[in-house]
Design an enzyme around this catalytic site. Structure first.
Site, PDB file in Angstrom:
ATOM      1  N   LEU A 219      -9.514   8.205  12.003  1.00  0.00           N
ATOM      2  CA  LEU A 219      -9.448   9.850  11.918  1.00  0.00           C
ATOM      3  C   LEU A 219     -10.198  10.547  12.665  1.00  0.00           C
ATOM      4  O   LEU A 219     -11.591  10.036  13.073  1.00  0.00           O
ATOM      5  CB  LEU A 219      -9.853   9.960  10.564  1.00  0.00           C
ATOM      6  CG  LEU A 219      -9.628  11.335   9.900  1.00  0.00           C
ATOM      7  CD1 LEU A 219      -8.224  11.797   9.835  1.00  0.00           C
ATOM      8  CD2 LEU A 219     -10.292  11.497   8.724  1.00  0.00           C
ATOM      9  N   SER A 285     -10.874   2.133  10.920  1.00  0.00           N
ATOM     10  CA  SER A 285     -10.884   2.929   9.848  1.00  0.00           C
ATOM     11  C   SER A 285      -9.432   3.377   9.310  1.00  0.00           C
ATOM     12  O   SER A 285      -8.771   2.640   8.905  1.00  0.00           O
ATOM     13  CB  SER A 285     -11.532   4.390  10.323  1.00  0.00           C
ATOM     14  OG  SER A 285     -11.875   5.154   9.441  1.00  0.00           O
ATOM     15  N   GLN A 286      -8.977   4.734   9.551  1.00  0.00           N
ATOM     16  CA  GLN A 286      -7.595   4.874   9.164  1.00  0.00           C
ATOM     17  C   GLN A 286      -6.652   4.062   9.912  1.00  0.00           C
ATOM     18  O   GLN A 286      -5.471   3.889   9.418  1.00  0.00           O
ATOM     19  CB  GLN A 286      -7.576   6.668   9.343  1.00  0.00           C
ATOM     20  CG  GLN A 286      -6.009   6.963   9.079  1.00  0.00           C
ATOM     21  CD  GLN A 286      -6.010   8.601   9.286  1.00  0.00           C
ATOM     22  OE1 GLN A 286      -6.308   9.098   8.493  1.00  0.00           O
ATOM     23  NE2 GLN A 286      -5.390   8.923  10.514  1.00  0.00           N
ATOM     24  N   ASP A 402     -21.920   1.787   5.520  1.00  0.00           N
ATOM     25  CA  ASP A 402     -20.974   2.480   6.104  1.00  0.00           C
ATOM     26  C   ASP A 402     -21.161   3.970   6.256  1.00  0.00           C
ATOM     27  O   ASP A 402     -21.037   4.764   6.874  1.00  0.00           O
ATOM     28  CB  ASP A 402     -19.448   2.270   5.546  1.00  0.00           C
ATOM     29  CG  ASP A 402     -18.506   2.744   6.261  1.00  0.00           C
ATOM     30  OD1 ASP A 402     -17.979   2.001   7.272  1.00  0.00           O
ATOM     31  OD2 ASP A 402     -18.186   3.900   5.870  1.00  0.00           O
ATOM     32  N   HIS A 457     -20.731   4.253   9.773  1.00  0.00           N
ATOM     33  CA  HIS A 457     -19.360   4.337  10.059  1.00  0.00           C
ATOM     34  C   HIS A 457     -18.945   4.414  11.297  1.00  0.00           C
ATOM     35  O   HIS A 457     -17.807   3.893  11.799  1.00  0.00           O
ATOM     36  CB  HIS A 457     -18.309   5.233   9.019  1.00  0.00           C
ATOM     37  CG  HIS A 457     -17.031   5.040   9.375  1.00  0.00           C
ATOM     38  ND1 HIS A 457     -16.358   4.112   8.612  1.00  0.00           N
ATOM     39  CD2 HIS A 457     -16.258   6.153   9.627  1.00  0.00           C
ATOM     40  CE1 HIS A 457     -14.947   4.282   8.696  1.00  0.00           C
ATOM     41  NE2 HIS A 457     -14.899   5.549   9.435  1.00  0.00           N
TER      42      HIS A 457
END
EC number: 3.1.2.2
Length: 476
Positions: A219, A285-286, A402, A457
């Site tokens: 993202l 991630s996404q 994270d 993250h």
């Protein structure tokens, strides 16, 4: 007494009074210059106890020489220090008690008058000419006796040689010294044994090329965010074809996930077609959810390793900066009102919003996560499960620090129950029912979990320690 066999035809040099080269007792730290112009003349030994100059009649050795009674030939410099000359080399002996000469050093029986320590430069091996005449040449060396060797051998030290004497290369000076003295039968036998020795083994280069790597961002990310990861792969796996897909970056990453899956599929298909040996997927991630959907819908994919890098595989439920920016007036407790509506499903983050307190709404409204998890029935469920099980290995990476993925165990298929207690993967209904193949993968040993603490993250794809521990081992 007969001379030692090694000295039977060794040429020696003797100082002739009245020529250049220094005065008696000049106290030089190195031997004087060699050659007729420097005050030395070359002589040979044609029989025991006799020396003769080239073209001259035999005459006895110089007085005081150590080989007068034993037939040994020696070399005397201006200081009167005897030196033993073997095939053009200054050979230094320390004492009669010298033990275990190093490889390539040949110790002869001691002779009276040889000092305990003598220094002199090394000389190259003799030419293969008349065995009765040896050419003596000079090669400069540092005063300390330690430095480069004119013979090209490595420097050695030992109880019998002063530092600075070169180690003769195998098959070079040593064979020239010994081989011509040994009977031909023994030389042939030695040569035959040498032929039986195996050649030195060199490390085998990497025979097969590394499999291509495809990177899918998350993202608000772009391909530029993975420049460090790209450098790590090129450093540890040189020649690897790495493709960072530059699609749906920035705000475009908020597009519905099924739309993104279709776009990434069109970009991945030709890469897989050119790599029949397989590819590796690194999805951040996404992007980890996008890649899992790709593995479900692609019938003939050849993904060897699917590396899920801090991805909310079981969904997201937490107040993050992303949510506050997207929905400033909503908190996680009431965000379900937006995400579980047709309008909310037009945002990628709502496609995997998983509210454990409204599970029924999640199952009915989620148009993405509930489908790829097999939590809601659909006609493609069996085919998607079969496609997902084509993957060679599933690598799950995440950590407690994270700061974005909530709960962080979602990166390992763990998630909250209705009381917000985290249940691990093996306790999740999707695992117990094996709805999309998770239990089957674990049973065949194809799931690797790599938790790492202390990584935020946004640093997962740039942390070198994480790469070496959790990613590099699986890039075959």
């Amino acid at each position: 007494m007969r001379p030692h066999p090694l000295l039977a035809s060794v040429g020696v040099a003797r100082q002739v009074p009245g020529r250049r080269g220094g005065r008696e007792g000049a106290g030089r730290s190195r031997p004087p210059s060699w050659g007729p112009s420097a005050g030395w003349e070359r002589v040979t030994q044609s029989r025991p106890g006799a020396l003769r100059p080239e073209g001259g009649s035999p005459r006895p050795p110089a007085s005081g020489a150590a080989g007068t009674g034993s037939g040994r030939t020696q070399l005397k410099d201006l200081k009167g220090s005897p030196r033993l000359l073997l095939h053009g080399r200054y050979t230094h002996f320390k004492s009669e008690s010298c033990k275990a000469p190093p490889w390539g050093a040949h110790r002869l029986p001691s002779a009276p008058g040889i000092p305990r320590k003598l220094r002199g430069p090394p000389f190259p091996s003799p030419p293969l000419g008349d065995p009765e005449v040896q050419v003596v040449r000079r090669s400069r060396a540092p005063r300390s006796g330690i430095g480069e060797s004119s013979s090209g051998g490595s420097q050695i030290q030992g109880p019998c040689l002063q530092p600075g004497l070169p180690r003769p290369p195998f098959g070079g000076s040593m064979l020239a010294l010994w081989g011509r003295r040994l009977p031909s039968v023994w030389v042939l036998l030695l040569w035959s044994l040498l032929q039986l020795l195996p050649p030195p083994s060199a490390p085998a280069p990497h025979s097969a090329p590394y499999k291509p790597v495809i990177v899918v961002h998350g993202l608000f990310d772009s391909s530029y965010s993975f420049r460090h990861l790209l450098d790590y792969i090129n450093e540890t796996h040189p020649g690897t074809a790495v493709t960072v897909l530059d699609l749906f970056d920035g705000r475009e990453s908020l597009r519905p996930l099924w739309e993104q899956v279709q776009g990434f599929r069109e970009a991945v298909d030709p890469i897989m077609a050119k790599a029949p040996q397989g590819v590796h997927l690194i999805c951040y991630s996404q992007g980890g959810l996008v890649c899992r959907a790709l593995l479900s819908v692609m019938d003939e994919h050849n993904v060897d390793s699917f590396i899920s890098l801090s991805s909310p595989q079981m969904g997201q439920y937490g107040d993050t900066d992303y949510l506050k920016w997207l929905f400033p007036t909503s908190m996680r407790s009431n965000l379900y009102r937006i995400c579980y509506s047709p309008w909310g499903q037009e945002f990628s983050i709502c496609n995997y919003w998983h509210d454990p307190h409204h599970d029924d709404l999640y199952l009915n409204a989620s148009s993405f996560l509930a489908l790829i998890n097999g939590e809601r029935d659909h006609p493609n469920a069996t085919a998607w499960r079969k496609n997902f099980l084509r993957v060679g290995r599933l690598v799950l990476i995440g950590g407690p620090d994270d700061g974005v993925i909530t709960p962080w165990q979602s990166s390992f298929f763990g998630f909250y129950d209705a009381n917000e207690t985290v249940l691990e993967m093996e306790e999740q209904p999707v695992y117990l029912r094996d709805s999309f193949g998770l239990k089957t993968l674990l049973a065949r040993g194809a799931i690797e979990r790599c938790p790492m603490a202390g990584i935020a993250h946004t640093a997962w794809h740039s942390n070198r320690t994480l790469y070496e521990t959790c990613i590099e081992p699986w890039l075959s």
